[in-house]
Design an enzyme around this catalytic site. Structure first.
Site, short mmCIF file in Angstrom:
data_model
loop_
_atom_site.label_atom_id
_atom_site.label_comp_id
_atom_site.label_asym_id
_atom_site.label_seq_id
_atom_site.Cartn_x
_atom_site.Cartn_y
_atom_site.Cartn_z
N SER A 1 3.65 -2.09 10.19
CA SER A 1 5.11 -2.07 10.29
C SER A 1 5.76 -3.40 9.93
CB SER A 1 5.54 -1.61 11.69
OG SER A 1 5.10 -0.27 11.92
N GLU B 1 -6.53 4.61 7.78
CA GLU B 1 -6.34 6.03 7.46
C GLU B 1 -7.59 6.60 6.79
OE1 GLU B 1 -2.62 5.56 5.40
OE2 GLU B 1 -1.65 5.04 7.30
N LYS C 1 0.10 4.29 -0.23
CA LYS C 1 -0.49 5.53 0.32
C LYS C 1 -0.27 6.67 -0.68
CE LYS C 1 0.76 3.60 4.74
NZ LYS C 1 0.40 3.65 6.13
N GLU D 1 -5.16 -5.12 10.70
CA GLU D 1 -4.17 -4.06 10.85
C GLU D 1 -4.42 -3.32 12.15
OE1 GLU D 1 -2.27 -3.01 6.83
OE2 GLU D 1 -3.87 -1.60 7.23
N GLY E 1 2.61 2.32 10.51
CA GLY E 1 3.50 3.46 10.31
C GLY E 1 4.22 3.90 11.57
N ASN F 1 0.87 -1.18 0.00
CA ASN F 1 0.00 0.00 0.00
C ASN F 1 0.90 1.23 0.00
OD1 ASN F 1 -1.83 2.04 0.49
ND2 ASN F 1 -2.03 1.57 2.67
N HIS G 1 -9.25 1.00 4.90
CA HIS G 1 -7.97 1.21 5.58
C HIS G 1 -8.16 2.17 6.76
CE1 HIS G 1 -3.84 2.49 6.30
NE2 HIS G 1 -3.48 1.35 5.72
C1 PEP Z 1 -0.56 0.10 5.81
O1 PEP Z 1 -0.51 1.19 5.27
O2 PEP Z 1 -1.51 -0.67 5.59
C2 PEP Z 1 0.52 -0.28 6.71
C3 PEP Z 1 0.44 -1.42 7.34
O3 PEP Z 1 1.56 0.62 6.85
P1 PEP Z 1 3.01 0.33 7.52
O4 PEP Z 1 3.50 -0.98 6.93
O5 PEP Z 1 3.85 1.49 7.09
O6 PEP Z 1 2.81 0.22 8.98
#
Ligand code: PEP
Length: 249
Positions: free
Chosen positions: A213, A97, A11, A167, A173, A9, A95
């Site tokens: 992460s 976000e 973003k 998640e 992040g 992803n 997601h």
């Molecule tokens: C994501 O954007 O779904 C995500 C898991 O980000 P990150 O791997 O940067 O934590």
């Protein structure tokens, strides 16, 4: 046997030219990877360039969001038929976000998921608890509510075509990955919810990805968990070397 999915992803990062360059770099690094489905989800405007650069490879292209109607006066929105016409096969839905900054709800997640399925896109539907919910002992309640409102209303036939991404919001992040044990617990809980609602076969067949992460140095421990079927990767998917290392875990 559930085939793992490793999805990136991006973003709001990378231009169309950068997307094409990334895919040309990534493709040979993952060409031999038949153990997993590989997906890259760039920003909308990068999709044509990404589809073009990924043609003839084992990398599928997805979007990061969609709107649930097919067309109309909805300024700024993009529909499932448009994504399909642009060459997408996957789409991320719900997601955290989108939930946090753009008012996404379990109800809109349900509508977007069915809209994606109607056009034969594979939705990667995100669920997960926030830090204060985990610390307040609410993780299972949150997952159960997200499942009940966003997912359990799908028909068994629809449910069979989705991928779920667990998640935990506190791990996205932040560099703070859930330990394999924490992830495994949540994945097991989700699988039991699926079992109770859709039955044994659906529960065993459903792919549940972990996101938060994920990096080249922690993917192996996560993938060792039997209920974990791949990863949704944010930050570490922006670099072809680190994303390839995750794919080739
Ligand atoms: C994501 O954007 O779904 C995500 C898991 O980000 P990150 O791997 O940067 O934590």
């Amino acid at each position: 046997m559930r085939k793992p999915v490793i999805a990136g992803n991006w973003k709001m990062y990378k231009t169309p030219a950068e997307a094409a360059a990334f895919l040309r770099d990534l493709a040979p690094r993952v060409a031999a990877a038949s153990h997993a489905e590989i997906v890259v989800c760039p920003p909308f405007v990068d999709i044509p360039a990404a589809v073009d650069a990924a043609r003839g490879t084992n990398i599928g292209i997805g979007a990061q969001d969609l709107f649930w109607l097919k067309e109309g006066a909805y300024t700024g929105e993009v529909s499932a038929p448009m994504l399909v016409a642009a060459g997408c096969r996957w789409v991320i839905v719900g997601h955290s976000e989108r939930r946090q900054y753009f008012g996404e709800t379990d109800e809109s997640v349900f509508k977007k998921t069915t809209a994606a399925l109607d056009e034969a896109l594979t939705p990667i539907v995100c669920v997960g608890e926030r830090l204060e919910e985990r610390e307040g002992g609410m993780t299972e309640n949150v997952l159960a509510t997200q499942f009940a409102t966003g997912l359990s209303r799908l028909s068994p036939e629809q449910f069979a075509r989705i991928v779920i991404a667990y998640e935990p919001v506190w791990a996205i992040g932040t560099g703070r990955t859930a330990t394999p044990e924490i992830a495994a617990e949540a994945h097991h809980f989700l699988r039991e919810l699926i079992r109770a609602h859709f039955g044994d076969a659906a529960s065993e067949a459903c792919r549940i990805l972990y996101g938060g992460s994920v990096k080249a140095d922690n993917i192996k421990g996560l993938m060792a968990q039997p209920d974990l079927d791949g990863a949704l990767v944010g930050g570490a998917s922006l670099d072809p070397v680190s994303f390839a290392a995750i794919v080739n875990f």
